[in-house]
Design a protein around this motif. Structure first.
Motif, PDB file in Angstrom:
ATOM      1  N   ALA A 111       0.835  -1.207   0.000  1.00  0.00           N
ATOM      2  CA  ALA A 111       0.000   0.000   0.000  1.00  0.00           C
ATOM      3  C   ALA A 111       0.865   1.251   0.000  1.00  0.00           C
ATOM      4  O   ALA A 111       0.551   2.237  -0.692  1.00  0.00           O
ATOM      5  CB  ALA A 111      -0.923  -0.010   1.222  1.00  0.00           C
ATOM      6  N   ILE A 112       1.960   1.236   0.751  1.00  0.00           N
ATOM      7  CA  ILE A 112       2.881   2.376   0.746  1.00  0.00           C
ATOM      8  C   ILE A 112       3.572   2.491  -0.611  1.00  0.00           C
ATOM      9  O   ILE A 112       3.692   3.583  -1.180  1.00  0.00           O
ATOM     10  CB  ILE A 112       3.917   2.234   1.872  1.00  0.00           C
ATOM     11  N   ALA A 113       4.034   1.358  -1.144  1.00  0.00           N
ATOM     12  CA  ALA A 113       4.714   1.382  -2.443  1.00  0.00           C
ATOM     13  C   ALA A 113       3.795   1.917  -3.533  1.00  0.00           C
ATOM     14  O   ALA A 113       4.246   2.610  -4.449  1.00  0.00           O
ATOM     15  CB  ALA A 113       5.199  -0.024  -2.796  1.00  0.00           C
ATOM     16  N   ALA A 114       2.500   1.612  -3.449  1.00  0.00           N
ATOM     17  CA  ALA A 114       1.555   2.084  -4.454  1.00  0.00           C
ATOM     18  C   ALA A 114       1.391   3.598  -4.423  1.00  0.00           C
ATOM     19  O   ALA A 114       0.997   4.206  -5.431  1.00  0.00           O
ATOM     20  CB  ALA A 114       0.201   1.419  -4.247  1.00  0.00           C
ATOM     21  N   GLN A 115       1.680   4.217  -3.295  1.00  0.00           N
ATOM     22  CA  GLN A 115       1.616   5.678  -3.211  1.00  0.00           C
ATOM     23  C   GLN A 115       2.892   6.323  -3.734  1.00  0.00           C
ATOM     24  O   GLN A 115       2.882   7.470  -4.180  1.00  0.00           O
ATOM     25  CB  GLN A 115       1.400   6.134  -1.755  1.00  0.00           C
ATOM     26  N   LEU A 116       3.997   5.583  -3.690  1.00  0.00           N
ATOM     27  CA  LEU A 116       5.292   6.175  -4.008  1.00  0.00           C
ATOM     28  C   LEU A 116       5.580   6.231  -5.493  1.00  0.00           C
ATOM     29  O   LEU A 116       6.342   7.087  -5.947  1.00  0.00           O
ATOM     30  CB  LEU A 116       6.410   5.389  -3.311  1.00  0.00           C
ATOM     31  N   THR A 117       4.997   5.330  -6.278  1.00  0.00           N
ATOM     32  CA  THR A 117       5.362   5.225  -7.685  1.00  0.00           C
ATOM     33  C   THR A 117       4.136   5.291  -8.567  1.00  0.00           C
ATOM     34  O   THR A 117       3.027   4.955  -8.148  1.00  0.00           O
ATOM     35  CB  THR A 117       6.132   3.918  -7.952  1.00  0.00           C
ATOM     36  N   GLU A 118       4.320   5.706  -9.814  1.00  0.00           N
ATOM     37  CA  GLU A 118       3.217   5.810 -10.768  1.00  0.00           C
ATOM     38  C   GLU A 118       2.926   4.489 -11.458  1.00  0.00           C
ATOM     39  O   GLU A 118       1.907   4.347 -12.122  1.00  0.00           O
ATOM     40  CB  GLU A 118       3.537   6.862 -11.839  1.00  0.00           C
ATOM     41  N   SER A 119       3.794   3.508 -11.318  1.00  0.00           N
ATOM     42  CA  SER A 119       3.673   2.255 -12.058  1.00  0.00           C
ATOM     43  C   SER A 119       3.318   1.104 -11.126  1.00  0.00           C
ATOM     44  O   SER A 119       3.936   0.943 -10.064  1.00  0.00           O
ATOM     45  CB  SER A 119       4.992   1.955 -12.781  1.00  0.00           C
ATOM     46  N   ALA A 120       2.331   0.297 -11.515  1.00  0.00           N
ATOM     47  CA  ALA A 120       1.998  -0.893 -10.745  1.00  0.00           C
ATOM     48  C   ALA A 120       3.167  -1.865 -10.735  1.00  0.00           C
ATOM     49  O   ALA A 120       3.432  -2.533  -9.723  1.00  0.00           O
ATOM     50  CB  ALA A 120       0.759  -1.564 -11.333  1.00  0.00           C
ATOM     51  N   ARG A 121       3.858  -1.950 -11.850  1.00  0.00           N
ATOM     52  CA  ARG A 121       5.011  -2.850 -11.925  1.00  0.00           C
ATOM     53  C   ARG A 121       6.098  -2.422 -10.930  1.00  0.00           C
ATOM     54  O   ARG A 121       6.672  -3.251 -10.231  1.00  0.00           O
ATOM     55  CB  ARG A 121       5.567  -2.823 -13.352  1.00  0.00           C
ATOM     56  N   ALA A 122       6.354  -1.110 -10.847  1.00  0.00           N
ATOM     57  CA  ALA A 122       7.365  -0.625  -9.906  1.00  0.00           C
ATOM     58  C   ALA A 122       6.902  -0.814  -8.467  1.00  0.00           C
ATOM     59  O   ALA A 122       7.707  -1.132  -7.583  1.00  0.00           O
ATOM     60  CB  ALA A 122       7.667   0.841 -10.176  1.00  0.00           C
ATOM     61  N   ALA A 123       5.611  -0.639  -8.208  1.00  0.00           N
ATOM     62  CA  ALA A 123       5.095  -0.837  -6.852  1.00  0.00           C
ATOM     63  C   ALA A 123       5.282  -2.284  -6.410  1.00  0.00           C
ATOM     64  O   ALA A 123       5.694  -2.558  -5.277  1.00  0.00           O
ATOM     65  CB  ALA A 123       3.619  -0.442  -6.798  1.00  0.00           C
ATOM     66  N   LYS A 124       4.978  -3.220  -7.301  1.00  0.00           N
ATOM     67  CA  LYS A 124       5.210  -4.629  -6.977  1.00  0.00           C
ATOM     68  C   LYS A 124       6.696  -4.894  -6.764  1.00  0.00           C
ATOM     69  O   LYS A 124       7.076  -5.672  -5.883  1.00  0.00           O
ATOM     70  CB  LYS A 124       4.675  -5.520  -8.094  1.00  0.00           C
ATOM     71  N   GLY A 125       7.533  -4.249  -7.589  1.00  0.00           N
ATOM     72  CA  GLY A 125       8.976  -4.441  -7.443  1.00  0.00           C
ATOM     73  C   GLY A 125       9.494  -3.952  -6.110  1.00  0.00           C
ATOM     74  O   GLY A 125      10.328  -4.613  -5.472  1.00  0.00           O
ATOM     75  N   ILE A 126       8.996  -2.793  -5.658  1.00  0.00           N
ATOM     76  CA  ILE A 126       9.435  -2.254  -4.368  1.00  0.00           C
ATOM     77  C   ILE A 126       9.016  -3.194  -3.236  1.00  0.00           C
ATOM     78  O   ILE A 126       9.815  -3.531  -2.351  1.00  0.00           O
ATOM     79  CB  ILE A 126       8.843  -0.849  -4.149  1.00  0.00           C
ATOM     80  N   ALA A 127       7.748  -3.626  -3.254  1.00  0.00           N
ATOM     81  CA  ALA A 127       7.264  -4.527  -2.201  1.00  0.00           C
ATOM     82  C   ALA A 127       8.006  -5.859  -2.230  1.00  0.00           C
ATOM     83  O   ALA A 127       8.359  -6.412  -1.179  1.00  0.00           O
ATOM     84  CB  ALA A 127       5.766  -4.741  -2.347  1.00  0.00           C
ATOM     85  N   ALA A 128       8.254  -6.378  -3.438  1.00  0.00           N
ATOM     86  CA  ALA A 128       8.984  -7.643  -3.545  1.00  0.00           C
ATOM     87  C   ALA A 128      10.426  -7.488  -3.071  1.00  0.00           C
ATOM     88  O   ALA A 128      10.990  -8.414  -2.472  1.00  0.00           O
ATOM     89  CB  ALA A 128       8.962  -8.135  -4.990  1.00  0.00           C
TER      90      ALA A 128
END
Length: 533
Positions: free
Chosen positions: A176-193
């Protein structure tokens, strides 16, 4: 605040409906891995004396502690928590981060959230609905694990179920935090992973250095908290409070960030284009888009190869004279009684072959992710402007497929190099073992290309194929599944290297030819169909 949560119920029902297939599959796979473990462990270690002996040998083997953690109890329940507790928690974490990103950043990226927000939907309702959907999935995992393992001891079953579900909830909040930080769903998944990977590395490093889960590095990782709950071994219920505090802190941070940005915006905006140089071909653009993913996977595989290569030294001590364990290693990685060196050398080769197979099955996940970047470019309407110029569909798709298949070869080569370095032997044999996995990896990637080209709405089903192959290869031999079932995975048909006396090239050629045929069929279908609107 009440108005900001308006419409949460409707969005939650929508999320559960959209995930009515994916969510139950994740929940069942995670649950089955845990609840099936007592039976398989009971067939390997049938007596209390054998279980006590394996527990003692695990606790003095730093390599195995790094891989699975310390053993706190030698009952079947205690060994289940040791063998599968952390890995069940990892599956719950991956499920949760996918759910949250799917219903937050991915909705914004595709423009669907803007349409929904035009109705009576509060500012924080999408984030709340996504977190509640993840919470529902993790609650199901907790209930099913508790019920499935209750026969081993109700308190331990409750503790393990709650620990696994709490880990999933923790990483749902991270996503949820990663989804706020980046414009890309792919990047958000990458940060969380990446956070999940760092948590595993911290736990492994702490357990390798200090027994009993006492290391500060272990306590710094939420995966270390899972083992320190000590399910089925004088449970530490207070450790679960760490999850509660971390979830509350992360949720608060996600809500604050969500309230300080506009819809579709982020705190780490994407770059508008290449800062330098020029992109003269579709292949160069594909590489520019995917190079971060390739480099990240490459570094991860190299490091993991070094770690697992070092563990191979203790493989013979781990197996000892347990015939059932030898049989499992034989089915997973090769004939434990063969090999030029014989004895412990053959067991080491079988262990390395097992690790090479695991790298191959995980590389299939990279291949699927990379191929399905085509679907993301198409559904995000970034492909149409490109194809409106002098770029054909085959050139556009071919660039991404070249990165997918070439990247698979690169990360497996580095994994083999790491295995050789970690084991302290000539890396050529280990590199050959990992590269032998390529035909099966390419076949699964080719299936993704075929589905995207022919029936793009079902292309995501390739994730289930890759996940099924991983489950069969990792858990199937321990559960003593029939060979006919194991053969459903393309990896079951590959030669088991290093250590195999006779190398049969026929399966390698057959799988490669099938991958080429499926890729060609997918490209042909893509050329004929309409682009996704």
């Amino acid at each position: 605040m009440k108005n900001q949560l308006a419409g949460t119920g409707g969005l939650l029902r929508l999320a559960l409906r959209r995930d009515r297939v994916m969510m139950p599959v994740w929940v069942l796979v995670t649950t089955l891995m845990l609840v099936s473990m007592p039976g398989s462990l009971g067939s390997v270690y049938a007596t209390a004396a054998e279980r006590a002996r394996i527990a003692a040998s695990m606790n003095v083997n730093s390599s195995m502690r790094a891989l699975y953690g310390p053993v706190f109890g030698d009952s079947l329940g205690g060994l289940t928590a040791w063998r599968a507790g952390v890995y069940g928690a990892v599956l719950a974490a991956v499920m949760s981060l996918i759910i949250v990103v799917r219903h937050t950043r991915e909705e914004e990226e595709t423009g669907r959230q803007e349409l929904l927000s035009a109705a009576m939907v509060g500012r924080r309702a999408p984030l709340t609905a996504a977190l509640l959907a993840a919470l529902v999935a993790n609650a199901c995992v907790a209930l099913l694990v508790t019920g499935g393992l209750a026969g081993q001891g109700a308190p331990g079953a409750v503790a393990l179920g709650l620990a696994v579900a709490a880990t999933g909830t923790f990483f749902a909040c991270t996503a949820a935090i990663a989804a706020q930080l980046t414009e890309s769903a792919r990047a958000a998944k990458g940060i969380a992973a990446a956070v999940l990977g760092a948590a595993f590395v911290l736990k492994a490093a702490g357990d390798a250095g200090t027994g009993g889960g006492r290391s500060a590095l272990t306590w710094a990782s939420p995966l270390g908290w899972v083992e320190n709950v000590r399910a089925f071994a004088a449970e530490r219920w207070w450790v679960l409070l760490l999850f509660v505090a971390a979830v509350a802190a992360q949720t608060g941070a996600a809500y604050v960030l969500a309230g300080r940005r506009d819809l579709g915006m982020s705190f780490l905006p994407s770059r508008p284009g290449p800062a330098e140089g020029r992109l003269g071909t579709a292949g160069a653009l594909a590489w520019r888009l995917q190079r971060g993913s390739v480099l990240g996977w490459s570094a991860g595989f190299l490091i993991a190869g070094v770690v697992f290569g070092g563990m191979a030294v203790g493989a013979a001590d781990l197996v000892g004279d347990n015939d059932r364990t030898r049989e499992i290693i034989e089915r997973m990685g090769g004939q434990s009684g063969q090999g030029a060196q014989g004895g412990s050398g053959a067991l080491t080769d079988a262990f390395l072959a097992t690790m090479a197979g695991m790298f191959g099955m995980v590389a299939a996940l990279y291949a699927v992710s990379s191929v399905l970047r085509l679907a993301g470019e198409e559904s995000g309407q970034r492909a149409e402007p490109l194809l409106a110029n002098a770029v054909g569909r085959l050139r556009w798709a071919g660039g991404h497929l070249a990165v997918a298949f070439g990247g698979s070869a690169l990360i497996l080569l580095l994994a083999g190099l790491g295995l050789g370095i970690g084991h302290g032997r000539e890396p050529g044999a280990a590199i050959g073992a990992t590269l032998a996995q390529l035909p099966a990896v390419w076949l699964i990637g080719a299936l993704a290309a075929l589905l995207h080209g022919a029936v793009p709405q079902y292309a995501a089903a390739t994730w289930a194929v890759a996940g099924g192959a991983l489950a069969l290869g990792w858990v199937g031999p321990a559960l003593n599944l029939p060979q006919a079932v194991l053969n459903l995975s393309p990896f079951a048909h590959l030669p088991r290297l290093p250590g195999a006396q006779d190398l049969d090239a026929a399966p390698l050629l057959a799988l490669t030819a099938l991958a080429v045929a499926l890729t060609a069929a997918g490209l042909g279908a893509l050329r004929r169909r309409d682009m996704i609107a």
